[in-house]
Design an enzyme around this catalytic site. Structure first.
Site, PDB file in Angstrom:
ATOM      1  N   LYS A   1      -4.488  16.811 -48.318  1.00  0.00           N
ATOM      2  CA  LYS A   1      -4.547  15.357 -48.264  1.00  0.00           C
ATOM      3  C   LYS A   1      -3.137  14.821 -48.470  1.00  0.00           C
ATOM      4  O   LYS A   1      -2.534  15.006 -49.529  1.00  0.00           O
ATOM      5  CB  LYS A   1      -5.482  14.830 -49.354  1.00  0.00           C
ATOM      6  CG  LYS A   1      -5.606  13.321 -49.344  1.00  0.00           C
ATOM      7  CD  LYS A   1      -6.680  12.859 -50.285  1.00  0.00           C
ATOM      8  CE  LYS A   1      -6.785  11.349 -50.298  1.00  0.00           C
ATOM      9  NZ  LYS A   1      -7.816  10.900 -51.241  1.00  0.00           N
TER      10      LYS A   1
ATOM     11  N   LYS B   1       0.837   7.284 -54.485  1.00  0.00           N
ATOM     12  CA  LYS B   1       0.163   8.510 -54.924  1.00  0.00           C
ATOM     13  C   LYS B   1       0.985   9.764 -54.608  1.00  0.00           C
ATOM     14  O   LYS B   1       0.449  10.861 -54.502  1.00  0.00           O
ATOM     15  CB  LYS B   1      -1.227   8.575 -54.274  1.00  0.00           C
ATOM     16  CG  LYS B   1      -2.121   7.381 -54.624  1.00  0.00           C
ATOM     17  CD  LYS B   1      -3.569   7.562 -54.166  1.00  0.00           C
ATOM     18  CE  LYS B   1      -4.439   6.382 -54.614  1.00  0.00           C
ATOM     19  NZ  LYS B   1      -5.864   6.560 -54.251  1.00  0.00           N
TER      20      LYS B   1
ATOM     21  N   LYS C   1      -6.488  15.603 -43.895  1.00  0.00           N
ATOM     22  CA  LYS C   1      -6.561  14.149 -43.913  1.00  0.00           C
ATOM     23  C   LYS C   1      -5.172  13.554 -44.100  1.00  0.00           C
ATOM     24  O   LYS C   1      -4.459  14.038 -44.984  1.00  0.00           O
ATOM     25  CB  LYS C   1      -7.482  13.759 -45.068  1.00  0.00           C
ATOM     26  CG  LYS C   1      -7.653  12.298 -45.308  1.00  0.00           C
ATOM     27  CD  LYS C   1      -8.505  12.124 -46.522  1.00  0.00           C
ATOM     28  CE  LYS C   1      -8.561  10.648 -46.815  1.00  0.00           C
ATOM     29  NZ  LYS C   1      -9.174  10.370 -48.074  1.00  0.00           N
TER      30      LYS C   1
ATOM     31  N   SER D   1      -9.197   5.393 -42.253  1.00  0.00           N
ATOM     32  CA  SER D   1      -9.384   3.965 -41.997  1.00  0.00           C
ATOM     33  C   SER D   1      -8.271   3.351 -41.139  1.00  0.00           C
ATOM     34  O   SER D   1      -8.543   2.566 -40.229  1.00  0.00           O
ATOM     35  CB  SER D   1      -9.478   3.230 -43.332  1.00  0.00           C
ATOM     36  OG  SER D   1      -8.333   3.489 -44.127  1.00  0.00           O
TER      37      SER D   1
HETATM   38  C1  PBG Z   1      -9.918   8.319 -52.588  1.00  0.00           C
HETATM   39  C2  PBG Z   1     -10.013   8.380 -51.120  1.00  0.00           C
HETATM   40  C3  PBG Z   1      -9.166   7.756 -50.186  1.00  0.00           C
HETATM   41  C4  PBG Z   1      -9.723   7.997 -48.926  1.00  0.00           C
HETATM   42  C5  PBG Z   1     -10.859   8.787 -49.103  1.00  0.00           C
HETATM   43  N1  PBG Z   1     -11.020   9.043 -50.487  1.00  0.00           N
HETATM   44  C6  PBG Z   1      -7.991   6.878 -50.376  1.00  0.00           C
HETATM   45  C7  PBG Z   1      -6.842   7.304 -51.164  1.00  0.00           C
HETATM   46  O1  PBG Z   1      -6.628   8.467 -51.459  1.00  0.00           O
HETATM   47  O2  PBG Z   1      -6.101   6.398 -51.545  1.00  0.00           O
HETATM   48  C8  PBG Z   1      -9.160   7.453 -47.638  1.00  0.00           C
HETATM   49  C9  PBG Z   1     -10.097   7.318 -46.506  1.00  0.00           C
HETATM   50  C10 PBG Z   1      -9.657   6.432 -45.415  1.00  0.00           C
HETATM   51  O3  PBG Z   1      -8.533   5.885 -45.396  1.00  0.00           O
HETATM   52  O4  PBG Z   1     -10.459   6.247 -44.496  1.00  0.00           O
HETATM   53  N2  PBG Z   1      -9.529   9.383 -53.325  1.00  0.00           N
END
Ligand code: PBG
Length: 330
Positions: free
Chosen positions: A202, A225, A256, A282
């Site tokens: 991620k 983050k 991701k 998203s």
């Molecule tokens: C939270 C989480 C996030 C997403 C899925 N779980 C956001 C982040 O890490 O800030 C993002 C999903 C998306 O943008 O569609 N841990």
């Protein structure tokens, strides 16, 4: 120069000439079984609120989930992923609402299991960001996200989700060592059949913006983050993350975001024969959708973007477009 009838010897266009022939040689396809549908949850009764930055995506109150889940089942989608929009007054520094047996996610799991039993799988995020006042995935102390202290809470969050009936626990927090610790806790409590889908890879990405708005952590988030999510310059690091999570007991891994990271999906798949899920996040959804709404792209761009994940080697795709499969796949 006169081109003779014999030149060129092989004409690649021959197989592209007719639609039936293109279908015949097609290497990858999409079906409902390739998708996971994310669902945003909100408090209240009979609610369906559109998310401002994600036109066409809604938050549902728990009593109102049948319409979207019926559609998912009709489209043969194997699993939904639940994401809560938590009221600000329920948030605190340590995200304690994550452990409330009556929180939105718990209520939704119980409701879906009761109504649909095992007709569709349920996946839940494990992380604290929907519940913390600072918007981070873990415990924040003196400007640092504490790894081991966070894991202690994530273990409890995972166990509670399993007790409620969640099928697939999906830690998205990026703490080191949490897959092994969660696996141990689940097994110790008799949940050895609950699957672990690790968000192993991620990246710290700008493409999550609209999601943070959807779950209400956007305004809350202090800083970024980057100290726990991955640096998007790195590929080898992704392989190291995956190899560790496999050793710790992950059943599946996630990469991701999606489209800007197709090389990572392919590298993970080439190196490890484990199911790989791609998350079309998203920001990708909002980019493509707004280009279509503004008539910059035509609608087939959606199918093309989704198919690219299969070509890269993904076994399944988490996408907000999964709610529109009847239109997209026809
Ligand atoms: C939270 C989480 C996030 C997403 C899925 N779980 C956001 C982040 O890490 O800030 C993002 C999903 C998306 O943008 O569609 N841990």
């Amino acid at each position: 120069m006169i081109i003779t009838g014999k030149y060129p010897n092989l004409r690649m266009r021959r197989s592209r000439k007719e639609e039936w022939s293109r279908r015949l040689v097609r290497e990858n396809t999409l079906s409902g079984s390739d998708f996971v549908l994310p669902i945003f949850l909100t408090d209240g009764k009979n609610k369906k609120q559109e998310i401002k930055l994600m036109k066409g995506v809604y938050r549902y109150s728990v009593d109102n989930l049948s319409v979207i889940i019926d559609r998912a089942i009709k489209n043969k989608i194997p699993m939904v992923a639940l994401f809560p929009n938590t009221k600000i007054k329920l948030k605190d520094k340590s995200g304690s609402e994550a452990l409330n047996e009556n929180n939105l996610v718990s209520k939704a799991i119980v409701k879906i299991k009761k109504k649909y039993n095992n007709k569709i799988g349920i996946m839940c995020d494990v992380a604290l960001d929907p519940y913390t006042t600072h918007g981070h995935d873990g415990i924040l102390e003196k400007n640092e996200i504490l790894n081991d202290k966070t894991i202690e809470i994530l273990i409890k969050q995972s166990l509670m989700q399993a007790q409620m009936g969640c099928d697939v626990i999906a830690p998205s927090d990026m703490m080191d060592g949490r897959i092994g610790e969660i696996r141990k806790e689940l097994d110790k409590n008799g949940y050895e059949n609950i699957q672990l889908l690790s968000y192993a890879v991620k990246y710290s990405s700008s493409f999550y913006g609209p999601f943070r708005d959807a779950v209400g952590s956007k305004k809350a988030l202090q800083g970024n983050k980057k100290t726990y999510q991955m640096d998007y310059s790195n590929l080898n690091e992704a392989l190291r993350e995956v190899s560790m999570d496999i050793k710790e007991g992950a059943d599946m891994v996630m990469v991701k975001p999606g489209l800007p990271y197709l090389d990572i999906i392919k590298a993970v798949k080439d190196n490890f024969k484990i199911p790989v899920l791609a998350y079309q996040v998203s920001g990708e959804y909002s980019l493509i959708s707004s280009a279509i709404n503004n008539k910059i792209l035509n609608k087939e761009a959606i199918y093309e973007s989704l198919l690219s994940f299969k070509r890269a080697g993904a076994n399944a795709i988490i996408s907000y477009y999964a709610d529109y499969l009847d239109k997209i796949l026809k």
